[in-house]
Design an enzyme around this catalytic site. Structure first.
Site, PDB file in Angstrom:
ATOM      1  N   ARG A 327       0.828  -1.212   0.000  1.00 17.59           N
ATOM      2  CA  ARG A 327       0.000   0.000   0.000  1.00 17.59           C
ATOM      3  C   ARG A 327       0.863   1.264   0.000  1.00 17.59           C
ATOM      4  O   ARG A 327       0.445   2.307  -0.506  1.00 17.59           O
ATOM      5  CB  ARG A 327      -0.989   0.003   1.161  1.00 17.59           C
ATOM      6  N   GLU A 735      -9.443   6.215   7.133  1.00 19.35           N
ATOM      7  CA  GLU A 735      -8.025   6.487   6.919  1.00 19.35           C
ATOM      8  C   GLU A 735      -7.722   7.763   6.138  1.00 19.35           C
ATOM      9  O   GLU A 735      -6.725   8.421   6.409  1.00 19.35           O
ATOM     10  CB  GLU A 735      -7.377   5.292   6.196  1.00 19.35           C
TER      11      GLU A 735
END
Lengths: 786, 493
Positions: A327, A735
Site C-alpha cells: 500500500r 483512513e
C-alpha cells in the site's frame, strides 16, 4: 439510540436515517462510565489472570529457562510455555508460519513473549513474571533499517515492484534530476484501552472469547489453530473497543490464544490484560520507512520520471508487512501523475517487534515520500511547492490530453476532484496573502520563523487483497417491529455501528431507535474481514442494506398478495407502510407477516464490484474508488530550540454524500491530529541494546488538546458524491484524513527553509521533533555559510 | 507534644457514602480499589502511570477549612492517602432526575466521545474545571486537559463541549455544590486529630496527625518510605512493583502545607502541591507561572509537591534549577532538629542527596528576585505540555549600573546527573558587559560545564545545542531585542 417511544406514524421523515447527524450510539454510556469494555465485564467466579513473560534479549537462543521461582510465587496456578500450545504454535495472520504464540528456543526481539503466567489475580501474575531466570546465547541483531541494504538483506515477505513506462530512461533524459533519502518514523497506536482477552471455556472443545479485536474471525481462526480444534468450537465476541487504529487487527491474536489455552487447560475463565508497557513493547506498530528517491524533471518543475525504493522496518515476522508495504507503493503517487515510474518495496527483517496495521496501512508513508519529491523539485526550480503540486496533479476524467490519469499500478483515476478541493481550500485558507504576510514576518523576526504549506490527499479505498472485500450482516425483525442488527464490522469508536443502523433504519423507513445494534460475534456472521482499510461502512452498510432489502422484499410480496395490490403500490413510508390506499404501522405489517409465516430474518451479503489485482504483474484495479482531501497549515518555529506551535490549520475533505456528517467530522479532525502526531512528536526510540525505550505515555508523546492548531477550520466538501454506487453514495472516512497531517510537516519544513532564504530543501525527516527541526536549521545554516 | 491518639482505619467519603477501611495495603491504589473492590468500573486504567487521565476522579479535601475538589489520577493515588477526603467518581455525576449532568450532556451533544474509553476521565477533568471556572477560556480548558489523552477525536469536539457546559446547567446548582456544606461537615467530623496506623511489620502504613507527628514517626523508623503526592512513588508500585512498605503518607498534612512570605522570601512547605503554590509563585515570581503550567498535567499538579520534586533528587525535576538560580535554601528536619542548606548543595550525585536517615525535606525558602534583576526559566520538551524535561535552563541576572554583569546564576536540569549550575558560563559572563558578544563567548563554555547524555527524550548533541541557545534567548529577552522570543500557545483568540 433515543429514548424508546412509540414511532410517529405521521412523520414526514424518519428520525435517524441516512445523511443526518446522529450522535455516536454509545455516547451517553461513554460519558456516564456505563459503556462496558471487556475489562468491565463481571468476572466469573474463579477467573484466572495471565501475564506475559517477555524476552530480555534482542536476538538469542534460549539456553536455560528456569521458571521454578515463578511457579512457586504466591497465587500462581500455571506457567505456560511453547510446549503447552496444544495445536499449532503459530499466529501468523498470513500463513507464513513465522510468528509463534510463545517463542520456543529462539527469541527475535527484546520483549517477545516466551511464557505466560496464570495466577489467581492479575497482580500476582505480574509479580511472579519477574521471577523468571532465563539464560540466553546472544546472536547478532539489527534493529535499524539504516544499517541494511534493501536489495540484499533478509526480507520477511516478497517485495513488490510497480512500473509504468521506462523511469530510468525518463530520468536520464530529463533536463534536471536529483536523488535523496528520507526517513519516516513509525507510530505506536496508543489506543486508550490496551489489549485484552477473556476466554470462557465451554463444554466439549468450545471456548467463548471476548477479545478487543478489529478482526473477530481471525481471532477465531488463530485460536482454533492454537488449540487444534475446528473453528466451529470458537466464538469470538466484541461489543466495542477503546480504540483500535489497526493495532487490534492482528495483535490481539496472541492474548486471545493464550487465554483460550489456559481456559481449556484449567476449565476456568482466564483474562489477559497486559499493562501499558508490555502492550507497547510486545505488540506491533506502524512501519517506519527509509525512502530512496530519484526524480527527473524540467526547469518548470514538471516531473518526468520517478524511481522509489521503500524500505520498511517490518520486525521479526511478516504479520501484515506484505500488504502494508504494497500500500505504500500504491500511494507513492498521492495526487500526482508520474509520467514514468518505477517503485519497489523492501519489507526488511529486523530484530524488533513485528510491525502491523495502522490507520492508512503504509499509504501515508507512500504519500509522504511523494510529497518529499515534490518539495525537492520545488526547491530545485525555486517555486512555491504548491505550484509544483498543482502542475503535477492527475488530470480529470474528462482530460483528453494525454491520459494523465493512469496510476503506477495501471488503474485509471476516474473520480479525480483534487483540483477543485485544492482550489477551494487555497481560497478559503487565504494561502497567497498569508504567504506574503509570513515572508514579511520572517524578514523581521530573528528567532521565530513561520512556515506555511498546503498538501493534498488521495486515498485508495478497498482491501488490496480482493477477497477481503466482502461482508455479511444478520437482520432480524421481531414481531413488535423492532429490529436486531448484527454485522461483521467492529466498533472501535469510529461510529460504524450507528452508521450501519442508519442505513437499516432508512431501508425499513423506521426510526433509528427501533434498530438495536448488537455486539459483533463470529456466531452470527461468519468469515468476516477485519474492520480495516476504511471499509467498515462501505462493506457492512451494504451487507446490512442487502439483509434489510431481502426482508422488505418478502414483506412487499406478502402485502401485495394479502391486500391484492400490485407490488409497486406497497410503499415503505416513515414508520408505516402504504398498501394501495391504506396505511398501516410498520409494526402492524410485521405482526401480520409473522402470522402468515413470512420469514423475518435475513443474512445480508455484499462484495465490492469491479476490483481485481494481479500482484505479479503489478496491474489491476485494486481500489473501487478514491477519497480526496487537502489541508493547509501554518506553524511558528523557534530557531534556537526547534520548538514549534501550529498556528492554524484549514482542512477541506470529502466523504462523498456523507451518511453522518457529525461522525465524519470527528474522523477528519481526529485523523488529522493523529497524523500530525505521527509526523511531529511521536517518536519510537530504540537503544543500542535493541530495547524500545518509548513504551509508555511518559516517554511516547501523542498530541494533547494544547497541540491542536490554535485556529482549526475543518470543512466537509458538500458537493462530491461517490461516482460508484456505494452505500447511499457515501465514501470511506477512516483512513483518508490521517495523511492530512502532512501539511504540518511541510509547514515546519517551510519555516526551516526560511533560514536559508528558501534556497535549500530542508529534507526534514519525520517525526519532526523539536530536535530534528533544530538540527535541520543548523544544517541549512551551515550550508548557507559554506 | 500532646499525646497522639491512634486510629486503625482509613476514613473517607466515596461518592455519597462514608467508607471506613480497617485493612488497607500500603501500596493499594485507588483505581484498583474502585474497580476491583467496589465494582465502580466507569473509571478506566489507560497507563497506570498518571500520564493519560483515563482514571481521573475528583478528590475533595479541606484546605484551610475550605472544601476544594481537585482532579487526580486514581491509578497512582494510594488508597491510604485518602483519609479525610471526598472521592467523587463518574458514577456520582448526575443531572436532573433521569438526565445526564451538564458536562456529560455537552459531551454527548458536541460529539466529544468516539471510542469512549478516555471519556469518563475527560468528563471528570472538565467537571473539576467547571466547578472552579464555569466559563473558562480556551487556555484554561487546555490547561485542565493537559493530563487527559484522547486518541480518537483530535480534541476539537471536546473543546466545543467544554465551552458549552454552562449552557446546560449552572455550576451553583450542581449536586456537589448543593452538598458542599454537608460534605464539609462530614469531612470535619472525620478529622479527629489522630494518627492512622494500619498493618504491622513490613505491611504497614501510617498517616501522621501533623508535621510534628510525621517527624516523630520518621525519626523512629528512618527506613519508612515517605509519600507526598505519589506522582513518583506511585510508579514504583504500578510500574516496577517495588515493595514500598512501611509507608508514611504526608499529603495535605497540617504544618507541612503552608506558604508564607517574609522579607521577600517565600517559604513553601514540603507538602504544598504545584497547584497550591501556583498563585503565590506566579504572582511574586512571574517567570515561574508558565513553567508550572507545563509541569505534568493538571492531575499531577494537584497531587505532586515541590518538596517531593526536590527530595527525590531527580536530574530532570523541573523546580530545582529555577530555585537554585534564585538562591533558594532548604530546611531539613529530623525529629525536632532542623538544618538549613543551600538547595544546590542538596544534590550530591545521581540518586544521592544530602539527606540523613530519618531526615526529611520540611520547607524550601525562595528569595523573590529584587527589583531590577532579571530571572527566566525555559523548559524544552518533545511535546510542549505534560512532558518530562529534555533540558531546562534557569537564569538569574543582576546588572550593574554600567551594564556589566554584577551577578549571574545559571542552573540546568537534564544536562547532568543532578540539577547543576553552569559555573564556567557564569564565570565568562561575570563582570563583562551584557552584550551579545559577551554571550557568544560565554556560549563556548557550555562544553566544559555539561556533558549531557543521549536518551529517548533527546540526543546529547541536541541538549548541548539547545541549552546553549537558551542563553541567547535570555540575552535577547533582557536586552530590548525585538519579540517574539519564543513560540507560544496563548496569544491566539
Amino acid at each position: 439510540m433515543n429514548k424508546h417511544a412509540s414511532p410517529n406514524l405521521k412523520a414526514q421523515k424518519i428520525s435517524g436515517g441516512v445523511a443526518t447527524d446522529q450522535r455516536h450510539d454509545s455516547a451517553h454510556k461513554h460519558v456516564s462510565g456505563t459503556a462496558v469494555y471487556i475489562d468491565d465485564l463481571p468476572e466469573p467466579a474463579g477467573m484466572l489472570h495471565g501475564c506475559l513473560g517477555l524476552s530480555t534479549a534482542t536476538h538469542a537462543t534460549i539456553t536455560k529457562m528456569d521458571l521454578s521461582a515463578v511457579r512457586a510465587a504466591p497465587g500462581v496456578v500455571d506457567v505456560l510455555t511453547a510446549k503447552d500450545v496444544p495445536g499449532e504454535n503459530d499466529i501468523s495472520p498470513t500463513g507464513r508460519h513465522d510468528e509463534p504464540v510463545l517463542a520456543d528456543d529462539k527469541v527475535q526481539f527484546y520483549g517477545q513473549p516466551i511464557f505466560c503466567v496464570i495466577a489467581r489475580t492479575r497482580e500476582e501474575a505480574r509479580r511472579a513474571t519477574r521471577l523468571a531466570k532465563v539464560e540466553y546465547s546472544q546472536l547478532p541483531f539489527v534493529t535499524d533499517i539504516g544499517d541494511l541494504d534493501p536489495r540484499k538483506d533478509k526480507l520477511v515477505t516478497p517485495p513488490l515492484t510497480l512500473k509504468r513506462g521506462d523511469a530510468a530512461a525518463a530520468i536520464k533524459a530529463a533536463p534536471r534530476r536529483l536523488t535523496g533519502k528520507m526517513r519516516i518514523g513509525g507510530q505506536e497506536h496508543f489506543y486508550l484501552e490496551g489489549h485484552i482477552a477473556v476466554a470462557i471455556p465451554g463444554e466439549d472443545q468450545d471456548v467463548t472469547i471476548y477479545s478487543s479485536t478489529q478482526h473477530p474471525s481471525e481471532v477465531q481462526h488463530m485460536v482454533s489453530h492454537a488449540l487444534g480444534v475446528p473453528s466451529n468450537a470458537i466464538t469470538v465476541e466484541i461489543r466495542r473497543m477503546g480504540g483500535g487504529f489497526g493495532g487490534k487487527e492482528t495483535q490481539g491474536n496472541q492474548f486471545a490464544a493464550l487465554a483460550a489455552i489456559a481456559a481449556k487447560k484449567h476449565h476456568r475463565a482466564v483474562k489477559i490484560r497486559p499493562d501499558r508497557d508490555d502492550d507497547m513493547i510486545a505488540t506491533g506498530k506502524r512501519h517506519d520507512f527509509l525512502v530512496d528517491y530519484e526524480v527527473g524533471f524540467d526547469d518548470d518543475g514538471n516531473i518526468l520520471g520517478v524511481d522509489f525504493m521503500f524500505a520498511a522496518r517490518c520486525g521479526f515476522s511478516s504479520d501484515l508487512s506484505g500488504p502494508v508495504t504494497d500500500r505504500a507503493l500504491f500511494h507513492c503517487d498521492n495526487t500526482y501523475f508520474w509520467p514514468a515510474v518505477h517503485a519497489q518495496s523492501a519489507p526488511l527483517y529486523t530484530n524488533t517487534v513485528s510491525n502491523t496495521a495502522f490507520r492508512g496501512f503504509g499509504g501515508p508513508q507512500g504519500m509522504v515520500g511523494a510529497e518529499r519529491v515534490i518539495d525537492e523539485v520545488a526547491f530545485a526550480v525555486g517555486k512555491d511547492p504548491l505550484e509544483i503540486r498543482k502542475q503535477n496533479f492527475y488530470g480529470t476524467s474528462g482530460d483528453k490530453e494525454g491520459g494523465r490519469n493512469i496510476t503506477p499500478y495501471h488503474q485509471t483515476v476516474e473520480d479525480n476532484i483534487i483540483h477543485r478541493i485544492v482550489a477551494e481550500l487555497e481560497a478559503s485558507a487565504d494561502y497567497a496573502s498569508r504567504r506574503r504576510i509570513i515572508a514579511a514576518f520572517n524578514a523581521n523576526s530573528r528567532f521565530i520563523k513561520r512556515g506555511l504549506a498546503l498538501t493534498p490527499v488521495k486515498f485508495g479505498i478497498s482491501f488490496t487483497a480482493t477477497h477481503y472485500n466482502q461482508a455479511g450482516a444478520l437482520v432480524h425483525v421481531y414481531t413488535d417491529g423492532s429490529v436486531h442488527l448484527n454485522h461483521g464490522g467492529t466498533e472501535m469508536g469510529q461510529g460504524l455501528y450507528v452508521k450501519v443502523a442508519q442505513v437499516v433504519a432508512e431501508e425499513f423507513q423506521i426510526d433509528l431507535d427501533q434498530v438495536k445494534i448488537t455486539a459483533t460475534t463470529t456466531g452470527k456472521v461468519p468469515n468476516t474481514s477485519a474492520t480495516a482499510a476504511s471499509s467498515g461502512t462501505d462493506l457492512n452498510g451494504m451487507a446490512a442494506q442487502n439483509g434489510a432489502r431481502q426482508i422488505k422484499d418478502r414483506l412487499t410480496d406478502f402485502a401485495a398478495e394479502k391486500y391484492q395490490v400490485p407490488r409497486d403500490q406497497v410503499l415503505f413510508l416513515p414508520n408505516r407502510v402504504r398498501i394501495g390506499n391504506q396505511e398501516i404501522a410498520f409494526a402492524d405489517l410485521i405482526k401480520q407477516a409473522y402470522m402468515a409465516r413470512i420469514q423475518l430474518s435475513a443474512a445480508g451479503f455484499y462484495k465490492t464490484p469491479k476490483i481485481h489485482w494481479n500482484r505479479d504483474k503489478g496491474e489491476g484495479r485494486p481500489f473501487y474508488y478514491f477519497a480526496y482531501g487537502a489541508s493547509c497549515s501554518e506553524v511558528s518555529v523557534d530557531t534556537l530550540t526547534g520548538e514549534y506551535v501550529v498556528e492554524r490549520t484549514d482542512i477541506l475533505h470529502e466523504t462523498g454524500r456523507s451518511l453522518n456528517r457529525a461522525i465524519d467530522l470527528g474522523q477528519i479532525e481526529g485523523g488529522f491530529i493523529q497524523g500530525m502526531g505521527w509526523l511531529t512528536t511521536e517518536e519510537l526510540w530504540w537503544d543500542d541494546k535493541g530495547r524500545l525505550r518509548t513504551h509508555a505515555p511518559s516517554t511516547y508523546k501523542i498530541p494533547l488538546a494544547s497541540d491542536r492548531p490554535k485556529i482549526f477550520n475543518v470543512t466537509l466538501a458538500d458537493w462530491p458524491e461517490a461516482n460508484e454506487p456505494t452505500v447511499h453514495r457515501s465514501k470511506a472516512v477512516g483512513e483518508p484524513p490521517f495523511p492530512l497531517g502532512m501539511s504540518v510537516l511541510h509547514a515546519l519544513s517551510d519555516a526551516v527553509a526560511s533560514v536559508a532564504d528558501h534556497t535549500i530543501c530542508p529534507r526534514l525527516d519525520a517525526p519532526a521533533t523539536p530536535e530534528r527541526v533544530l538540527m535541520a536549521i543548523e544544517r541549512l545554516r551551515a550550508a548557507g555559510r559554506a | 507534644m500532646a499525646k497522639i491518639t491512634i486510629r486503625n482505619e482509613i476514613r473517607f467519603i466515596l461518592n455519597g457514602r462514608d467508607v471506613a477501611l480497617p485493612s488497607v495495603a500500603p501500596d493499594a491504589t485507588l483505581l484498583d480499589w474502585l474497580r476491583l473492590d467496589r465494582s465502580l468500573r466507569g473509571t478506566k486504567e489507560g497507563c497506570a502511570e498518571g500520564d493519560c487521565g483515563a482514571c481521573t476522579v475528583l478528590v475533595g479535601k479541606l484546605s484551610a477549612g475550605k472544601l476544594v475538589y481537585e482532579s487526580v489520577n486514581a491509578c497512582i493515588r494510594f488508597l491510604g492517602s485518602l483519609d479525610g477526603t471526598h472521592v467523587v467518581t463518574v458514577e456520582h455525576l448526575r443531572g436532573a432526575p433521569g438526565q445526564l449532568h451538564p458536562v456529560q450532556q455537552a459531551m454527548v451533544d458536541f460529539h466529544g466521545s468516539q471510542c469512549g474509553f478516555c471519556t469518563p476521565g475527560f468528563v471528570m477533568s472538565l467537571y473539576g474545571l467547571w466547578m472552579k471556572s464555569p466559563d473558562p477560556s480556551n487556555a484554561a480548558i487546555e490547561k485542565a486537559l493537559q493530563g487527559n489523552l484522547c486518541r480518537c477525536t483530535g480534541y476539537e469536539a471536546i473543546m466545543r463541549a467544554a465551552r458549552a457546559i454552562s449552557s446546560y446547567g449552572k455550576a451553583a446548582k450542581d449536586p456537589l455544590a448543593a452538598e458542599r456544606k454537608a460534605i464539609t461537615a462530614r469531612l470535619e467530623a472525620m478529622r479527629d486529630g489522630s494518627r492512622v496506623e494500619i498493618g504491622t511489620g513490613r505491611q504497614r502504613l501510617v498517616v501522621p496527625a501533623n508535621a510534628d507527628d510525621f517527624a516523630a514517626v520518621l525519626d523512629k523508623e528512618p527506613g519508612t518510605t515517605v509519600v507526598a503526592g505519589s506522582t513518583d512513588v506511585g510508579l514504583w508500585v504500578t510500574k516496577h512493583m517495588r515493595d514500598i512498605s512501611p509507608v508514611v503518607f504526608i499529603g495535605n498534612l497540617d504544618g507541612l502545607c503552608a506558604i508564607s512570605e517574609d522579607n521577600d522570601v517565600i517559604t513553601i512547605g514540603a507538602g504544598v502541591t504545584y497547584t497550591d503554590a501556583f498563585a503565590t509563585l506566579a504572582k511574586r515570581i512571574p517567570a515561574l507561572g508558565p513553567l508550572f503550567d507545563r509541569i505534568g498535567g493538571e492531575q499531577v499538579r494537584n497531587m505532586g509537591t515541590i518538596g517531593g520534586n526536590i527530595a527525590n533528587g531527580s536530574p530532570i525535576g523541573d523546580t530545582p534549577p529555577p530555585l537554585i538560580a534564585l538562591g533558594a535554601q532548604l530546611t531539613l528536619r529530623r525529629g525536632k532538629k532542623r538544618r538549613t542548606i543551600a538547595l544546590e548543595d542538596f544534590f550530591i550525585a545521581y540518586g544521592k542527596q544530602d539527606r540523613q536517615p530519618g531526615e526529611f525535606v520540611e520547607a524550601v525558602h525562595v528569595p523573590v528576585p529584587a527589583k531590577g534583576t532579571k530571572f527566566a526559566v525555559y523548559k524544552i520538551t518533545k511535546r510542549r505540555d505534560e512532558d518530562i524535561t529534555a533540558a531546562l535552563g534557569a537564569f538569574f541576572l543582576d546588572l550593574a549600573k554600567d551594564g556589566t554583569v554584577a551577578d549571574i546564576c545559571i542552573a540546568y536540569g537534564g544536562m547532568a546527573a543532578t540539577p547543576k549550575r553552569a559555573f564556567g558560563v557564569e564565570k565568562a559572563l561575570l563582570g563583562k558587559p551584557w552584550t551579545e558578544a559577551t554571550v557568544e563567548t560565554a556560549m563556548s563554555e557550555y562544553a566544559g560545564d555539561f556533558t549531557p547524555l543521549t536518551d529517548m527524550r533527546a540526543s546529547a548533541e541536541y541538549r548541548a545545542l539547545a541549552a546553549k541557545n537558551l542563553l541567547l534567548r535570555f540575552f535577547a529577552e533582557t536586552s530590548g531585542s525585538k519579540a517574539p522570543f519564543q513560540v507560544s500557545r496563548n496569544e491566539a483568540a
